[in-house]
Design a protein around this motif. Structure first.
Motif, PDB file in Angstrom:
ATOM      1  N   MET A 299      42.937  46.238  34.942  1.00  0.00           N
ATOM      2  CA  MET A 299      42.069  45.064  34.861  1.00  0.00           C
ATOM      3  C   MET A 299      42.710  43.874  35.575  1.00  0.00           C
ATOM      4  O   MET A 299      42.063  43.169  36.354  1.00  0.00           O
ATOM      5  N   ARG A 300      43.993  43.638  35.328  1.00  0.00           N
ATOM      6  CA  ARG A 300      44.662  42.496  35.947  1.00  0.00           C
ATOM      7  C   ARG A 300      44.805  42.679  37.449  1.00  0.00           C
ATOM      8  O   ARG A 300      44.712  41.714  38.216  1.00  0.00           O
ATOM      9  N   VAL A 301      45.029  43.905  37.878  1.00  0.00           N
ATOM     10  CA  VAL A 301      45.100  44.183  39.315  1.00  0.00           C
ATOM     11  C   VAL A 301      43.746  43.913  39.972  1.00  0.00           C
ATOM     12  O   VAL A 301      43.665  43.295  41.034  1.00  0.00           O
ATOM     13  N   ALA A 302      42.673  44.340  39.318  1.00  0.00           N
ATOM     14  CA  ALA A 302      41.329  44.116  39.851  1.00  0.00           C
ATOM     15  C   ALA A 302      41.021  42.624  39.948  1.00  0.00           C
ATOM     16  O   ALA A 302      40.445  42.153  40.940  1.00  0.00           O
ATOM     17  N   LEU A 303      41.392  41.871  38.926  1.00  0.00           N
ATOM     18  CA  LEU A 303      41.137  40.434  38.947  1.00  0.00           C
ATOM     19  C   LEU A 303      41.918  39.741  40.066  1.00  0.00           C
ATOM     20  O   LEU A 303      41.466  38.745  40.622  1.00  0.00           O
ATOM     21  N   ALA A 304      43.089  40.269  40.390  1.00  0.00           N
ATOM     22  CA  ALA A 304      43.945  39.643  41.396  1.00  0.00           C
ATOM     23  C   ALA A 304      43.627  40.093  42.817  1.00  0.00           C
ATOM     24  O   ALA A 304      43.984  39.401  43.779  1.00  0.00           O
ATOM     25  N   GLY A 305      42.949  41.244  42.960  1.00  0.00           N
ATOM     26  CA  GLY A 305      42.784  41.818  44.296  1.00  0.00           C
ATOM     27  C   GLY A 305      41.366  41.988  44.798  1.00  0.00           C
ATOM     28  O   GLY A 305      41.165  42.485  45.916  1.00  0.00           O
ATOM     29  N   THR A 306      40.372  41.570  44.020  1.00  0.00           N
ATOM     30  CA  THR A 306      38.978  41.713  44.469  1.00  0.00           C
ATOM     31  C   THR A 306      38.304  40.350  44.571  1.00  0.00           C
ATOM     32  O   THR A 306      38.777  39.355  44.036  1.00  0.00           O
ATOM     33  N   HIS A 307      37.166  40.325  45.276  1.00  0.00           N
ATOM     34  CA  HIS A 307      36.331  39.132  45.308  1.00  0.00           C
ATOM     35  C   HIS A 307      35.560  39.054  43.987  1.00  0.00           C
ATOM     36  O   HIS A 307      34.981  40.044  43.547  1.00  0.00           O
TER      37      HIS A 307
END
Length: 345
Positions: A299-307
């Motif tokens: 979840m944190r990776v997605a928040l940091a790496g997606t628009h």
């Protein structure tokens, strides 16, 4: 049923008024001449014109005392998204909200404004300039979001013009500002431990970060424009700074402003996401034997790496919303409010 008080009397209650957003909301309401009742599990400050009630969100009788003669309720109580306490999310976001709605009906409250979240439509993939008609996430990124979806549905479905009970949901995204107990302190802690050297992905992903005063402004506009003949009834509204910014540029401005180095080294997004997913699966498998709480989650990776940024067009049209503090000024104010977190402090 209790006698209803006209909205012009400006009597309101802020549930969760001791929290980060709640306190800012209370202060602004007092400035605008409202008499405010705060209901929270704790009292963290005192303010003239504000009456505090301490109690459990699931205790309807305690809530009824706080809602006496109140015409508007702002419900912004919620556990921090970073928590992994599923029972707490269920108790506060679902059971507590159900109790709030029941108490509002019994107390004769006319308006309920919910603090929801833009993440209710986010599934970990790119979202660009999304409007409110985007469907709820079928695969929410975490249990917090899953309960926020249920909470928002519950509040909007409770709207009843026939019973003179109107509801609206505000969906902020990436709230930050002075007294924020999450974003800035966690960011600085990671920097001090040498964990803010890497950028996940190409660093070009755009994200909404929203200054707390703009979120408060959206809440108050919604409450004041929420009427039987208004389009706000039973609707959700995105409230942001309306200035999407590169995620890592925002983080770097905060860090550099406090004297720390900006992240510089790039890591491939899919590689990092895969590692985070593997760690999460290992923690899940090992749960019966040992409790492992990985801080590096998908979840944190997605928040940091997606628009993930959202359109405020509906809020502009229906309630005249415009951010009151631009992003550059908001970042400067936030950095200035944390002298104790500066490097070397």
């Amino acid at each position: 049923m209790a006698t209803r008080i006209r909205p012009s009397n400006k009597r309101c209650a802020v549930i969760g008024g001791s929290g980060f957003l709640g306190r800012h909301l209370v202060e602004r309401l007092v400035d605008r001449g409202y008499a405010v009742a705060v209901f929270d599990i704790r009292q963290s400050y005192e303010l003239p014109g504000v009456t505090f009630y301490q109690g459990d969100l699931c205790d309807k009788h305690a809530l009824l005392v706080a809602l006496k003669d109140v015409s508007i309720v702002f419900h912004c109580a919620s556990p921090a998204p970073a928590s992994d306490d599923r029972a707490l999310f269920q108790r506060v976001n679902i059971d507590g909200t159900r109790t709030v709605i029941q108490a509002c009906h019994e107390a004769g409250v006319q308006k309920l404004v919910l603090t929801s979240s833009a993440s209710v439509v986010f599934e970990g993939t790119d979202i660009k300039n999304a409007k409110e008609d985007l469907p709820y996430a079928k695969r929410p990124i975490d249990y917090y979001t899953e309960t926020k979806i249920q909470q928002e549905k519950m509040v909007l479905e409770a709207c009843s013009k026939e019973n003179d009970f109107l509801t609206v949901a505000i969906r902020p995204h990436g709230i930050f500002g002075p007294r924020d107990p999450q974003l800035v302190p966690i960011l600085v802690d990671a920097a001090r431990r040498g964990k803010m050297k890497f950028i996940i992905g190409d660093g070009c992903n755009l994200v909404d970060f929203t200054y707390v005063e703009n979120v408060v402004h959206g809440h108050i506009l919604a409450a004041e424009r929420l009427k039987t003949d208004s389009p706000l009834c039973a609707q959700a509204y995105h409230i942001t700074n309306d200035e999407p910014v590169r995620f890592w540029d925002f983080m770097s401005q905060i860090l550099v402003g406090l004297g720390y180095s900006a992240p510089r080294y790039h890591l491939p997004y899919m590689l990092v996401y895969g590692i985070a997913l593997l760690l999460w699966l290992m923690a899940f498998i090992m749960r019966p034997l040992v409790q492992i709480k990985p801080t590096f989650t998908p979840m944190r990776v997605a928040l940091a790496g997606t628009h993930h940024y959202y359109s405020c067009a509906r809020a502009k049209q229906d309630m005249g919303y415009q951010p009151v503090v631009p992003l550059k000024e908001a970042i400067a104010r936030t950095v200035e409010s944390y002298p104790h977190l500066r490097k070397g402090a």
